[in-house]
Design a protein around this motif. Sequence first.
Motif, PDB file in Angstrom:
ATOM      1  N   ILE A   1     -13.487  11.038 -16.565  1.00  0.00           N
ATOM      2  CA  ILE A   1     -14.623  10.547 -15.770  1.00  0.00           C
ATOM      3  C   ILE A   1     -14.388   9.092 -15.347  1.00  0.00           C
ATOM      4  O   ILE A   1     -14.520   8.746 -14.176  1.00  0.00           O
ATOM      5  N   GLY A   2     -14.024   8.260 -16.300  1.00  0.00           N
ATOM      6  CA  GLY A   2     -13.743   6.858 -15.981  1.00  0.00           C
ATOM      7  C   GLY A   2     -12.545   6.709 -15.052  1.00  0.00           C
ATOM      8  O   GLY A   2     -12.547   5.853 -14.162  1.00  0.00           O
ATOM      9  N   GLY A   3     -11.544   7.544 -15.238  1.00  0.00           N
ATOM     10  CA  GLY A   3     -10.362   7.492 -14.381  1.00  0.00           C
ATOM     11  C   GLY A   3     -10.665   7.841 -12.939  1.00  0.00           C
ATOM     12  O   GLY A   3     -10.142   7.214 -12.009  1.00  0.00           O
ATOM     13  N   ILE A   4     -11.517   8.824 -12.740  1.00  0.00           N
ATOM     14  CA  ILE A   4     -11.897   9.210 -11.372  1.00  0.00           C
ATOM     15  C   ILE A   4     -12.669   8.077 -10.704  1.00  0.00           C
ATOM     16  O   ILE A   4     -12.384   7.703  -9.559  1.00  0.00           O
ATOM     17  N   ILE A   5     -13.615   7.509 -11.433  1.00  0.00           N
ATOM     18  CA  ILE A   5     -14.405   6.398 -10.881  1.00  0.00           C
ATOM     19  C   ILE A   5     -13.500   5.208 -10.560  1.00  0.00           C
ATOM     20  O   ILE A   5     -13.571   4.629  -9.476  1.00  0.00           O
ATOM     21  N   GLY A   6     -12.621   4.861 -11.490  1.00  0.00           N
ATOM     22  CA  GLY A   6     -11.696   3.752 -11.279  1.00  0.00           C
ATOM     23  C   GLY A   6     -10.736   4.008 -10.124  1.00  0.00           C
ATOM     24  O   GLY A   6     -10.405   3.094  -9.360  1.00  0.00           O
ATOM     25  N   SER A   7     -10.289   5.246  -9.961  1.00  0.00           N
ATOM     26  CA  SER A   7      -9.389   5.592  -8.861  1.00  0.00           C
ATOM     27  C   SER A   7     -10.065   5.411  -7.505  1.00  0.00           C
ATOM     28  O   SER A   7      -9.457   4.900  -6.555  1.00  0.00           O
ATOM     29  N   ILE A   8     -11.303   5.816  -7.425  1.00  0.00           N
ATOM     30  CA  ILE A   8     -12.041   5.667  -6.167  1.00  0.00           C
ATOM     31  C   ILE A   8     -12.222   4.186  -5.834  1.00  0.00           C
ATOM     32  O   ILE A   8     -11.957   3.753  -4.703  1.00  0.00           O
ATOM     33  N   ILE A   9     -12.642   3.403  -6.827  1.00  0.00           N
ATOM     34  CA  ILE A   9     -12.838   1.968  -6.601  1.00  0.00           C
ATOM     35  C   ILE A   9     -11.517   1.303  -6.226  1.00  0.00           C
ATOM     36  O   ILE A   9     -11.443   0.508  -5.281  1.00  0.00           O
ATOM     37  N   GLY A  10     -10.450   1.631  -6.952  1.00  0.00           N
ATOM     38  CA  GLY A  10      -9.136   1.054  -6.670  1.00  0.00           C
ATOM     39  C   GLY A  10      -8.622   1.422  -5.289  1.00  0.00           C
ATOM     40  O   GLY A  10      -8.052   0.581  -4.580  1.00  0.00           O
ATOM     41  N   ALA A  11      -8.817   2.679  -4.882  1.00  0.00           N
ATOM     42  CA  ALA A  11      -8.370   3.102  -3.557  1.00  0.00           C
ATOM     43  C   ALA A  11      -9.131   2.361  -2.460  1.00  0.00           C
ATOM     44  O   ALA A  11      -8.542   1.937  -1.461  1.00  0.00           O
ATOM     45  N   LEU A  12     -10.423   2.185  -2.653  1.00  0.00           N
ATOM     46  CA  LEU A  12     -11.214   1.441  -1.673  1.00  0.00           C
ATOM     47  C   LEU A  12     -10.760  -0.012  -1.582  1.00  0.00           C
ATOM     48  O   LEU A  12     -10.645  -0.573  -0.488  1.00  0.00           O
ATOM     49  N   MET A  13     -10.473  -0.611  -2.734  1.00  0.00           N
ATOM     50  CA  MET A  13     -10.000  -1.997  -2.737  1.00  0.00           C
ATOM     51  C   MET A  13      -8.624  -2.110  -2.076  1.00  0.00           C
ATOM     52  O   MET A  13      -8.376  -3.041  -1.312  1.00  0.00           O
ATOM     53  N   ALA A  14      -7.728  -1.181  -2.374  1.00  0.00           N
ATOM     54  CA  ALA A  14      -6.366  -1.236  -1.849  1.00  0.00           C
ATOM     55  C   ALA A  14      -6.338  -1.105  -0.326  1.00  0.00           C
ATOM     56  O   ALA A  14      -5.502  -1.717   0.327  1.00  0.00           O
ATOM     57  N   THR A  15      -7.247  -0.327   0.225  1.00  0.00           N
ATOM     58  CA  THR A  15      -7.256  -0.161   1.682  1.00  0.00           C
ATOM     59  C   THR A  15      -7.878  -1.348   2.398  1.00  0.00           C
ATOM     60  O   THR A  15      -7.676  -1.526   3.590  1.00  0.00           O
ATOM     61  N   ARG A  16      -8.623  -2.178   1.674  1.00  0.00           N
ATOM     62  CA  ARG A  16      -9.287  -3.321   2.300  1.00  0.00           C
ATOM     63  C   ARG A  16      -8.513  -4.629   2.142  1.00  0.00           C
ATOM     64  O   ARG A  16      -8.819  -5.613   2.800  1.00  0.00           O
ATOM     65  N   LEU A  17      -7.523  -4.668   1.263  1.00  0.00           N
ATOM     66  CA  LEU A  17      -6.749  -5.891   1.039  1.00  0.00           C
ATOM     67  C   LEU A  17      -5.481  -5.878   1.880  1.00  0.00           C
ATOM     68  O   LEU A  17      -4.901  -4.820   2.131  1.00  0.00           O
TER      69      LEU A  17
ATOM     70  N   LEU B   1      -2.595  -7.713  -2.143  1.00  0.00           N
ATOM     71  CA  LEU B   1      -2.524  -6.556  -3.025  1.00  0.00           C
ATOM     72  C   LEU B   1      -1.333  -6.663  -3.966  1.00  0.00           C
ATOM     73  O   LEU B   1      -1.437  -6.364  -5.149  1.00  0.00           O
ATOM     74  N   ARG B   2      -0.199  -7.138  -3.448  1.00  0.00           N
ATOM     75  CA  ARG B   2       0.996  -7.312  -4.276  1.00  0.00           C
ATOM     76  C   ARG B   2       0.725  -8.313  -5.391  1.00  0.00           C
ATOM     77  O   ARG B   2       1.090  -8.091  -6.544  1.00  0.00           O
ATOM     78  N   LYS B   3       0.063  -9.419  -5.067  1.00  0.00           N
ATOM     79  CA  LYS B   3      -0.247 -10.434  -6.079  1.00  0.00           C
ATOM     80  C   LYS B   3      -1.186  -9.882  -7.153  1.00  0.00           C
ATOM     81  O   LYS B   3      -0.948 -10.055  -8.343  1.00  0.00           O
TER      82      LYS B   3
ATOM     83  N   GLN C   1       0.829  -1.202   0.000  1.00  0.00           N
ATOM     84  CA  GLN C   1       0.000   0.000   0.000  1.00  0.00           C
ATOM     85  C   GLN C   1       0.868   1.257   0.000  1.00  0.00           C
ATOM     86  O   GLN C   1       0.560   2.228  -0.690  1.00  0.00           O
ATOM     87  N   ALA C   2       1.963   1.244   0.766  1.00  0.00           N
ATOM     88  CA  ALA C   2       2.872   2.391   0.807  1.00  0.00           C
ATOM     89  C   ALA C   2       3.547   2.587  -0.542  1.00  0.00           C
ATOM     90  O   ALA C   2       3.671   3.714  -1.033  1.00  0.00           O
TER      91      ALA C   2
END
Length: 129
Positions: A72-88, A93-95, A35-36
Amino acid sequence: MINILFGAIAGLGAALGLGGGTILLLSFFTDFHQQAVQGINLIFFIPTSLVAIYMNFKNKIIDFKLSKKLLIGGIIGSIIGALMATRLDSSSLRKYFGIFLILIAINGSYTFISQYIKNKKDKNNLQKP
């Protein structure tokens, strides 16, 4: 000292169009959590992307209509990716990130080879009388 070396390698890679994936090396050769490393990669992306935007704007090669749609798609994808990264956890996440990079590399290789074959065929067709 090793962090400066990785930063220089990542900067060179970004300047050559390789993107920020080169900074992923930090997670393999240092004790940073995934994550870092991805957070560092995102921060690192800001100056390199600003330089790229400036150069492309200066050379008048930015398609602003397409850019708006991608933004628009990049912002949506960034939000989803950030939420996923903080939960894994860091290992998962590395895999997943490694798999994602491999898929990107396969797609890029396929695109490059397809374009090369197409260009070669076009060149051969032009040479035939």
